[in-house]
Write a protein that holds these residues in place. Structure first.
Motif, PDB file in Angstrom:
ATOM      1  N   ALA A 176     -17.981 -71.979  35.444  1.00 63.27           N
ATOM      2  CA  ALA A 176     -19.104 -72.526  34.684  1.00 63.27           C
ATOM      3  C   ALA A 176     -20.320 -71.614  34.762  1.00 63.27           C
ATOM      4  O   ALA A 176     -21.094 -71.502  33.825  1.00 63.27           O
ATOM      5  CB  ALA A 176     -19.441 -73.919  35.195  1.00 63.27           C
ATOM      6  N   TYR A 177     -20.484 -70.957  35.885  1.00 61.50           N
ATOM      7  CA  TYR A 177     -21.619 -70.064  36.089  1.00 61.50           C
ATOM      8  C   TYR A 177     -21.121 -68.818  36.823  1.00 61.50           C
ATOM      9  O   TYR A 177     -20.066 -68.836  37.472  1.00 61.50           O
ATOM     10  CB  TYR A 177     -22.716 -70.744  36.901  1.00 61.50           C
ATOM     11  CG  TYR A 177     -23.214 -72.016  36.281  1.00 61.50           C
ATOM     12  CD1 TYR A 177     -24.158 -71.992  35.261  1.00 61.50           C
ATOM     13  CD2 TYR A 177     -22.715 -73.248  36.705  1.00 61.50           C
ATOM     14  CE1 TYR A 177     -24.604 -73.163  34.674  1.00 61.50           C
ATOM     15  CE2 TYR A 177     -23.167 -74.426  36.125  1.00 61.50           C
ATOM     16  CZ  TYR A 177     -24.105 -74.372  35.123  1.00 61.50           C
ATOM     17  OH  TYR A 177     -24.534 -75.539  34.542  1.00 61.50           O
ATOM     18  N   PRO A 178     -21.868 -67.719  36.789  1.00 62.38           N
ATOM     19  CA  PRO A 178     -21.443 -66.529  37.522  1.00 62.38           C
ATOM     20  C   PRO A 178     -21.201 -66.789  39.005  1.00 62.38           C
ATOM     21  O   PRO A 178     -20.389 -66.111  39.624  1.00 62.38           O
ATOM     22  CB  PRO A 178     -22.611 -65.562  37.294  1.00 62.38           C
ATOM     23  CG  PRO A 178     -23.179 -65.971  35.980  1.00 62.38           C
ATOM     24  CD  PRO A 178     -23.052 -67.468  35.957  1.00 62.38           C
ATOM     25  N   SER A 179     -21.885 -67.749  39.580  1.00 60.40           N
ATOM     26  CA  SER A 179     -21.706 -68.056  40.999  1.00 60.40           C
ATOM     27  C   SER A 179     -20.578 -69.046  41.247  1.00 60.40           C
ATOM     28  O   SER A 179     -20.332 -69.441  42.381  1.00 60.40           O
ATOM     29  CB  SER A 179     -23.016 -68.632  41.566  1.00 60.40           C
ATOM     30  OG  SER A 179     -23.355 -69.829  40.870  1.00 60.40           O
ATOM     31  N   VAL A 193     -12.087 -65.441  38.315  1.00 60.56           N
ATOM     32  CA  VAL A 193     -12.778 -64.779  37.213  1.00 60.56           C
ATOM     33  C   VAL A 193     -14.215 -65.246  37.182  1.00 60.56           C
ATOM     34  O   VAL A 193     -14.503 -66.433  37.384  1.00 60.56           O
ATOM     35  CB  VAL A 193     -12.095 -65.112  35.864  1.00 60.56           C
ATOM     36  CG1 VAL A 193     -12.888 -64.524  34.708  1.00 60.56           C
ATOM     37  CG2 VAL A 193     -10.670 -64.580  35.859  1.00 60.56           C
ATOM     38  N   VAL A 194     -15.133 -64.317  36.955  1.00 58.00           N
ATOM     39  CA  VAL A 194     -16.555 -64.652  36.877  1.00 58.00           C
ATOM     40  C   VAL A 194     -17.018 -64.502  35.426  1.00 58.00           C
ATOM     41  O   VAL A 194     -16.715 -63.504  34.771  1.00 58.00           O
ATOM     42  CB  VAL A 194     -17.388 -63.753  37.800  1.00 58.00           C
ATOM     43  CG1 VAL A 194     -18.875 -64.083  37.654  1.00 58.00           C
ATOM     44  CG2 VAL A 194     -16.953 -63.931  39.242  1.00 58.00           C
ATOM     45  N   VAL A 195     -17.717 -65.506  34.932  1.00 56.10           N
ATOM     46  CA  VAL A 195     -18.209 -65.479  33.561  1.00 56.10           C
ATOM     47  C   VAL A 195     -19.507 -64.680  33.484  1.00 56.10           C
ATOM     48  O   VAL A 195     -20.408 -64.857  34.301  1.00 56.10           O
ATOM     49  CB  VAL A 195     -18.453 -66.915  33.057  1.00 56.10           C
ATOM     50  CG1 VAL A 195     -19.213 -66.887  31.738  1.00 56.10           C
ATOM     51  CG2 VAL A 195     -17.132 -67.626  32.884  1.00 56.10           C
ATOM     52  N   HIS A 196     -19.575 -63.785  32.483  1.00 53.15           N
ATOM     53  CA  HIS A 196     -20.798 -63.029  32.218  1.00 53.15           C
ATOM     54  C   HIS A 196     -21.361 -63.495  30.876  1.00 53.15           C
ATOM     55  O   HIS A 196     -20.760 -63.252  29.835  1.00 53.15           O
ATOM     56  CB  HIS A 196     -20.512 -61.534  32.188  1.00 53.15           C
ATOM     57  CG  HIS A 196     -19.948 -60.996  33.469  1.00 53.15           C
ATOM     58  ND1 HIS A 196     -20.735 -60.715  34.558  1.00 53.15           N
ATOM     59  CD2 HIS A 196     -18.662 -60.724  33.820  1.00 53.15           C
ATOM     60  CE1 HIS A 196     -19.975 -60.265  35.547  1.00 53.15           C
ATOM     61  NE2 HIS A 196     -18.709 -60.269  35.129  1.00 53.15           N
ATOM     62  N   PRO A 226      -5.148 -74.401  20.163  1.00 51.05           N
ATOM     63  CA  PRO A 226      -4.673 -73.182  20.830  1.00 51.05           C
ATOM     64  C   PRO A 226      -5.278 -73.073  22.224  1.00 51.05           C
ATOM     65  O   PRO A 226      -6.263 -73.737  22.547  1.00 51.05           O
ATOM     66  CB  PRO A 226      -5.195 -72.076  19.916  1.00 51.05           C
ATOM     67  CG  PRO A 226      -6.407 -72.670  19.265  1.00 51.05           C
ATOM     68  CD  PRO A 226      -6.080 -74.124  19.075  1.00 51.05           C
ATOM     69  N   GLU A 227      -4.669 -72.237  23.035  1.00 45.70           N
ATOM     70  CA  GLU A 227      -5.198 -72.014  24.380  1.00 45.70           C
ATOM     71  C   GLU A 227      -6.591 -71.407  24.284  1.00 45.70           C
ATOM     72  O   GLU A 227      -6.845 -70.520  23.466  1.00 45.70           O
ATOM     73  CB  GLU A 227      -4.262 -71.094  25.155  1.00 45.70           C
ATOM     74  CG  GLU A 227      -4.628 -70.950  26.624  1.00 45.70           C
ATOM     75  CD  GLU A 227      -3.558 -70.209  27.403  1.00 45.70           C
ATOM     76  OE1 GLU A 227      -3.612 -70.235  28.639  1.00 45.70           O
ATOM     77  OE2 GLU A 227      -2.675 -69.605  26.769  1.00 45.70           O
ATOM     78  N   ALA A 228      -7.496 -71.898  25.120  1.00 48.67           N
ATOM     79  CA  ALA A 228      -8.885 -71.463  25.056  1.00 48.67           C
ATOM     80  C   ALA A 228      -9.077 -70.115  25.747  1.00 48.67           C
ATOM     81  O   ALA A 228      -8.484 -69.844  26.793  1.00 48.67           O
ATOM     82  CB  ALA A 228      -9.790 -72.517  25.699  1.00 48.67           C
ATOM     83  N   VAL A 229      -9.909 -69.274  25.146  1.00 46.17           N
ATOM     84  CA  VAL A 229     -10.315 -68.008  25.763  1.00 46.17           C
ATOM     85  C   VAL A 229     -11.720 -68.219  26.313  1.00 46.17           C
ATOM     86  O   VAL A 229     -12.682 -68.317  25.556  1.00 46.17           O
ATOM     87  CB  VAL A 229     -10.291 -66.853  24.742  1.00 46.17           C
ATOM     88  CG1 VAL A 229     -10.704 -65.543  25.425  1.00 46.17           C
ATOM     89  CG2 VAL A 229      -8.913 -66.720  24.120  1.00 46.17           C
ATOM     90  N   ASN A 230     -11.825 -68.295  27.627  1.00 44.73           N
ATOM     91  CA  ASN A 230     -13.086 -68.730  28.232  1.00 44.73           C
ATOM     92  C   ASN A 230     -13.851 -67.644  28.969  1.00 44.73           C
ATOM     93  O   ASN A 230     -14.943 -67.894  29.472  1.00 44.73           O
ATOM     94  CB  ASN A 230     -12.814 -69.889  29.187  1.00 44.73           C
ATOM     95  CG  ASN A 230     -12.403 -71.150  28.454  1.00 44.73           C
ATOM     96  OD1 ASN A 230     -13.000 -71.495  27.445  1.00 44.73           O
ATOM     97  ND2 ASN A 230     -11.376 -71.819  28.937  1.00 44.73           N
TER      98      ASN A 230
END
Length: 348
Positions: free
Chosen positions: A54-57, A84-87, A33-37
């Motif tokens: 990969a990282y917030p920056s 999109v920024v990952v937290h 399935p499509e990944a929720v990242n």
């Protein structure tokens, strides 16, 4: 003569059943399935994304997005985001949550992040089964990637965790964790979530190995049961070739391309040898009782090898390595016991 021919074809058709199992075992898992990242909270809503950084920056474009206005219970497709920024951690009202690096796991803190304890996780020994089901080669690894926390009007809060191909995990206001996966229509739904325990599923290669082990025991059993010198000589040669094929077939359990190719060739060799052994047994003076004992020995070996892997797929054995060791031990025990019985009955 017609009776011998009928007997031969009846045995040959019976041999096709395990060969069909080997053929079907080669079928790989369906498309993942499509990944929720990524997931985050914005102005009272939760938004999940397929794109990630990969990282917030290191923000990256989002491919698809889903939004929830009811605390993560239902999700609706929304427009993509330019970036999109990952937290990897989030807090609300003194409660903090963070993903565990490299694992499908989240930790929680009730003292503002001073101390953490486990909140949700998938045991590492179950991850290999999930990786097989989800075909995570494109996903690098199966791990929790981002977390978001949202305060609800009740004063409680909900937690949403993006887990890549494993989908989205949401803890509701009552503390219950639920899983959501992207279905074939691109919708993020709880009903599409794949169970983490699947009895008998995703062990195709191991099933093929179990069938081939049984065919090897069958071939050797025919050799040990044969009293006719000419048939015994032929079956002895076949047993030797079948043993070599069985050894090489172990390559199908590895990820090395060369060993996997040798494994396929060994599997095909063992299957063909077993089919020829059936033919020799049918046209020789082996006798019905001897054939029955050889067949029983082969079935016992197949079951003994397959059973630990089935138990692993069902979640009753935690470790795949432990299942593999048990399969070897039980398979050898079944082979020694069954073939010894076949030989003694011939001698008697």
């Amino acid at each position: 003569m017609s009776g011998v021919l009928r007997r031969f074809f009846r045995l040959r058709l019976a041999a096709l059943a395990p060969l069909a199992v080997i053929a079907l075992a080669g079928c790989g898992p369906s498309a993942p399935p499509e990944a929720v990242n990524s997931v985050e909270e914005r102005d009272g809503t939760l938004i999940a994304f397929a794109g990630y950084g990969a990282y917030p920056s290191d923000p990256r474009p989002a491919e698809d997005g889903w939004v929830s206005h009811d605390g993560g219970r239902t999700w609706t497709a929304t427009v993509s985001e330019p970036e999109v920024v990952v937290h990897t951690s989030a807090c609300v009202s003194g409660y903090c949550y963070r993903v565990v690096p490299g694992r499908l796991a989240v930790e929680q803190s009730a003292d503002g992040g001073s101390t953490f304890r486990p909140a949700w996780s998938i045991p590492p020994e179950r991850v290999e089964l999930l990786e097989r089901a989800l075909d995570t080669a494109r996903d690098e690894s199966l791990r929790s990637r981002a977390v978001a926390v949202q305060k609800r009007p009740s004063g409680r809060h909900v937690v949403a965790v993006a887990n890549g191909s494993y989908g989205l995990t949401v803890r509701d206001e009552t503390g219950v964790w639920r899983r959501y996966t992207v279905d074939g229509d691109g919708e993020l739904r709880e009903s599409a979530a794949m169970p983490s325990i699947q009895p008998g599923e995703l062990i195709g290669q191991e099933s093929a190995a179990a069938v081939l082990a049984g065919l090897w025991a069958l071939t050797v059993g025919f050799f040990l049961a044969a009293a006719d010198r000419r048939a015994r000589k032929t079956l002895g040669v076949l047993a030797g070739i079948g043993t070599a094929g069985a050894v090489f077939s172990l390559g199908i359990l590895t990820d090395e391309p060369l060993l996997a190719l040798l494994g396929v060739l060994g599997t095909l060799t063992g299957a063909v040898v077993a089919l020829v052994a059936w033919a020799v047994a049918a046209t020789s003076k082996l006798g019905g009782p001897a054939i029955t004992r050889a067949v029983s020995s082969g079935l016992a070996v197949s079951i003994a090898v397959l059973a630990p892997f089935w138990l692993w797929s069902a979640g009753w054995l935690a470790s795949y390595g432990g299942a593999a060791v048990a399969a070897v031990v039980l398979g050898l025990a079944a082979a020694v016991t069954g073939l010894t019985y076949v030989r003694r009955r011939r001698a008697g």
